[in-house]
Design a protein around this motif. Structure first.
Motif, PDB file in Angstrom:
ATOM      1  N   THR A 149     -14.791 -90.676 -56.357  1.00  0.00           N
ATOM      2  CA  THR A 149     -15.889 -89.787 -55.974  1.00  0.00           C
ATOM      3  C   THR A 149     -15.961 -89.644 -54.456  1.00  0.00           C
ATOM      4  N   SER A 150     -16.513 -88.525 -54.019  1.00  0.00           N
ATOM      5  CA  SER A 150     -16.641 -88.220 -52.596  1.00  0.00           C
ATOM      6  C   SER A 150     -17.975 -87.531 -52.351  1.00  0.00           C
ATOM      7  N   THR A 151     -18.659 -87.911 -51.276  1.00  0.00           N
ATOM      8  CA  THR A 151     -19.895 -87.211 -50.905  1.00  0.00           C
ATOM      9  C   THR A 151     -19.598 -85.836 -50.327  1.00  0.00           C
ATOM     10  N   ALA A 152     -18.357 -85.623 -49.908  1.00  0.00           N
ATOM     11  CA  ALA A 152     -17.929 -84.298 -49.439  1.00  0.00           C
ATOM     12  C   ALA A 152     -17.191 -83.582 -50.572  1.00  0.00           C
ATOM     13  N   GLU A 153     -17.155 -82.286 -50.511  1.00  0.00           N
ATOM     14  CA  GLU A 153     -16.507 -81.502 -51.562  1.00  0.00           C
ATOM     15  C   GLU A 153     -14.999 -81.733 -51.560  1.00  0.00           C
ATOM     16  N   VAL A 154     -14.457 -81.989 -52.733  1.00  0.00           N
ATOM     17  CA  VAL A 154     -13.011 -82.164 -52.875  1.00  0.00           C
ATOM     18  C   VAL A 154     -12.371 -80.783 -53.001  1.00  0.00           C
ATOM     19  N   ILE A 155     -11.463 -80.472 -52.087  1.00  0.00           N
ATOM     20  CA  ILE A 155     -10.843 -79.146 -52.048  1.00  0.00           C
ATOM     21  C   ILE A 155      -9.533 -79.125 -52.831  1.00  0.00           C
ATOM     22  N   ALA A 156      -8.667 -80.116 -52.586  1.00  0.00           N
ATOM     23  CA  ALA A 156      -7.351 -80.096 -53.232  1.00  0.00           C
ATOM     24  C   ALA A 156      -6.687 -81.454 -53.119  1.00  0.00           C
ATOM     25  N   THR A 212      -7.046 -84.446 -61.653  1.00  0.00           N
ATOM     26  CA  THR A 212      -7.774 -83.190 -61.795  1.00  0.00           C
ATOM     27  C   THR A 212      -8.890 -83.151 -60.754  1.00  0.00           C
ATOM     28  N   VAL A 213      -9.010 -82.029 -60.041  1.00  0.00           N
ATOM     29  CA  VAL A 213     -10.017 -81.891 -58.990  1.00  0.00           C
ATOM     30  C   VAL A 213     -11.318 -81.374 -59.577  1.00  0.00           C
ATOM     31  N   ASP A 214     -12.404 -82.132 -59.349  1.00  0.00           N
ATOM     32  CA  ASP A 214     -13.754 -81.664 -59.632  1.00  0.00           C
ATOM     33  C   ASP A 214     -14.440 -81.377 -58.296  1.00  0.00           C
ATOM     34  N   THR A 215     -15.699 -80.961 -58.352  1.00  0.00           N
ATOM     35  CA  THR A 215     -16.386 -80.588 -57.117  1.00  0.00           C
ATOM     36  C   THR A 215     -16.484 -81.746 -56.136  1.00  0.00           C
ATOM     37  N   ASN A 216     -16.885 -82.897 -56.605  1.00  0.00           N
ATOM     38  CA  ASN A 216     -17.055 -84.057 -55.730  1.00  0.00           C
ATOM     39  C   ASN A 216     -16.324 -85.278 -56.267  1.00  0.00           C
ATOM     40  N   ALA A 217     -15.211 -85.050 -56.930  1.00  0.00           N
ATOM     41  CA  ALA A 217     -14.469 -86.181 -57.480  1.00  0.00           C
ATOM     42  C   ALA A 217     -13.034 -85.769 -57.783  1.00  0.00           C
ATOM     43  N   LEU A 218     -12.204 -86.796 -57.852  1.00  0.00           N
ATOM     44  CA  LEU A 218     -10.830 -86.645 -58.313  1.00  0.00           C
ATOM     45  C   LEU A 218     -10.711 -87.499 -59.568  1.00  0.00           C
ATOM     46  N   SER A 219     -10.403 -86.859 -60.699  1.00  0.00           N
ATOM     47  CA  SER A 219     -10.323 -87.567 -61.976  1.00  0.00           C
ATOM     48  C   SER A 219      -8.871 -87.857 -62.307  1.00  0.00           C
ATOM     49  N   LEU A 220      -8.578 -89.139 -62.580  1.00  0.00           N
ATOM     50  CA  LEU A 220      -7.228 -89.574 -62.936  1.00  0.00           C
ATOM     51  C   LEU A 220      -7.203 -89.885 -64.427  1.00  0.00           C
ATOM     52  N   LEU A 273      -7.722 -83.429 -49.833  1.00  0.00           N
ATOM     53  CA  LEU A 273      -8.426 -82.729 -48.766  1.00  0.00           C
ATOM     54  C   LEU A 273      -9.873 -82.535 -49.187  1.00  0.00           C
ATOM     55  N   VAL A 274     -10.806 -82.970 -48.331  1.00  0.00           N
ATOM     56  CA  VAL A 274     -12.233 -82.796 -48.614  1.00  0.00           C
ATOM     57  C   VAL A 274     -12.870 -82.051 -47.450  1.00  0.00           C
ATOM     58  N   ASP A 275     -14.041 -81.457 -47.721  1.00  0.00           N
ATOM     59  CA  ASP A 275     -14.749 -80.699 -46.693  1.00  0.00           C
ATOM     60  C   ASP A 275     -16.198 -81.141 -46.664  1.00  0.00           C
ATOM     61  N   GLY A 276     -16.609 -81.698 -45.527  1.00  0.00           N
ATOM     62  CA  GLY A 276     -17.975 -82.182 -45.385  1.00  0.00           C
ATOM     63  C   GLY A 276     -18.025 -83.286 -44.338  1.00  0.00           C
ATOM     64  N   SER A 277     -19.206 -83.533 -43.812  1.00  0.00           N
ATOM     65  CA  SER A 277     -19.354 -84.534 -42.752  1.00  0.00           C
ATOM     66  C   SER A 277     -19.414 -85.945 -43.330  1.00  0.00           C
ATOM     67  N   ASP A 278     -18.750 -86.867 -42.660  1.00  0.00           N
ATOM     68  CA  ASP A 278     -18.789 -88.299 -42.972  1.00  0.00           C
ATOM     69  C   ASP A 278     -18.593 -88.582 -44.463  1.00  0.00           C
ATOM     70  N   PRO A 279     -17.420 -88.255 -45.019  1.00  0.00           N
ATOM     71  CA  PRO A 279     -17.205 -88.473 -46.454  1.00  0.00           C
ATOM     72  C   PRO A 279     -17.272 -89.966 -46.820  1.00  0.00           C
ATOM     73  N   GLN A 280     -18.015 -90.268 -47.883  1.00  0.00           N
ATOM     74  CA  GLN A 280     -18.080 -91.615 -48.429  1.00  0.00           C
ATOM     75  C   GLN A 280     -17.339 -91.621 -49.773  1.00  0.00           C
ATOM     76  N   ILE A 281     -16.366 -92.526 -49.882  1.00  0.00           N
ATOM     77  CA  ILE A 281     -15.492 -92.550 -51.052  1.00  0.00           C
ATOM     78  C   ILE A 281     -15.813 -93.759 -51.915  1.00  0.00           C
ATOM     79  N   ASP A 282     -15.847 -93.539 -53.225  1.00  0.00           N
ATOM     80  CA  ASP A 282     -16.072 -94.632 -54.170  1.00  0.00           C
ATOM     81  C   ASP A 282     -15.176 -94.426 -55.384  1.00  0.00           C
TER      82      ASP A 282
END
Length: 212
Positions: A102-109, A126-134, A151-160
């Motif tokens: 998961t990402s607090t910034a939008e996942v682009i690709a 698979t790319v979702d709006t705020n996550a990458l699903s494996l 690649l994500v778009d947004g300030s200070d991305p937090q990854i979990d």
């Protein structure tokens, strides 16, 4: 005629003491092997490194696009996912659910996805709006490391990371720099040398005591 003297009682006593010393760690080692065979250790370690693409895009000095989308604050995220346990993780152990990064910034690709060793398959992403699903459609093999660059778009991305894996310990690790890896290697080598020297010294003390 040469007469060879039989070993003294002190020799046999010392030899018995050495044998007893070696028997204890041998028994512990055999017990440890049995424990690992009956109760396998399943562990996943993962890490994330976030890098800013540019600091000037928001000021209008540089425009960055992906396809037809203009990115306001792009970051590159590198994810490492490793099976550090002693067993393969089969698809059934994931309870029919994907691993979600998961990402607090939008996942682009997804920019790249690799496996080490290269002979083993990458889990499909698979790319979702705020996550990458494996999708765990194939096993995550023992010793295998998957690397995903997104690649994500947004300030200070937090990854979990979220995952439902049966009887598996999941831990986030801080990525080590090359200097830290070298220091860790020499620290462990010094511990091995110290333990070997201590064992040798203990053996010598036993011999001196029984000889006295």
């Amino acid at each position: 005629m040469t007469i060879i003297a039989a070993p003294s009682e002190t020799f046999w006593t010392a030899l018995g003491a050495v044998g007893a010393m070696l028997a204890i760690p041998t028994a512990l080692f055999i017990g440890w092997l049995g424990y690992r065979a009956v109760w396998p250790r399943r562990r996943i370690y993962w890490s994330a490194r976030v890098s800013t693409v540019t600091h000037t895009a928001a000021r209008g000095a540089l425009t960055i696009t992906h396809g037809s989308t203009t990115l306001s604050n792009p970051h590159v995220v590198e994810i490492d996912l490793s099976n550090v346990g002693n067993k393969d993780l089969e698809p059934a152990q994931f309870n029919g659910r994907p691993i979600e990064i998961t990402s607090t910034a939008e996942v682009i690709a997804v920019l790249n996805e690799t496996s080490r060793p290269t002979s083993q398959r990458v889990l499909p992403a698979t790319v979702d709006t705020n996550a990458l699903s494996l999708s765990p459609a194939t096993p995550l093999h023992q010793g295998q490391t998957l690397t995903y660059i997104m690649l994500v778009d947004g300030s200070d991305p937090q990854i979990d990371l979220r995952a439902s894996v049966s009887n598996t310990y999941i831990k986030r690790q801080t990525r080590l720099t090359p200097d830290e890896i070298v220091r860790m290697y020499y620290t462990r080598m010094s511990q091995v040398v110290g333990a070997s020297a201590g064992t040798g010294l203990l053996y010598l003390v036993f011999l001196l005591l029984f000889k006295a």
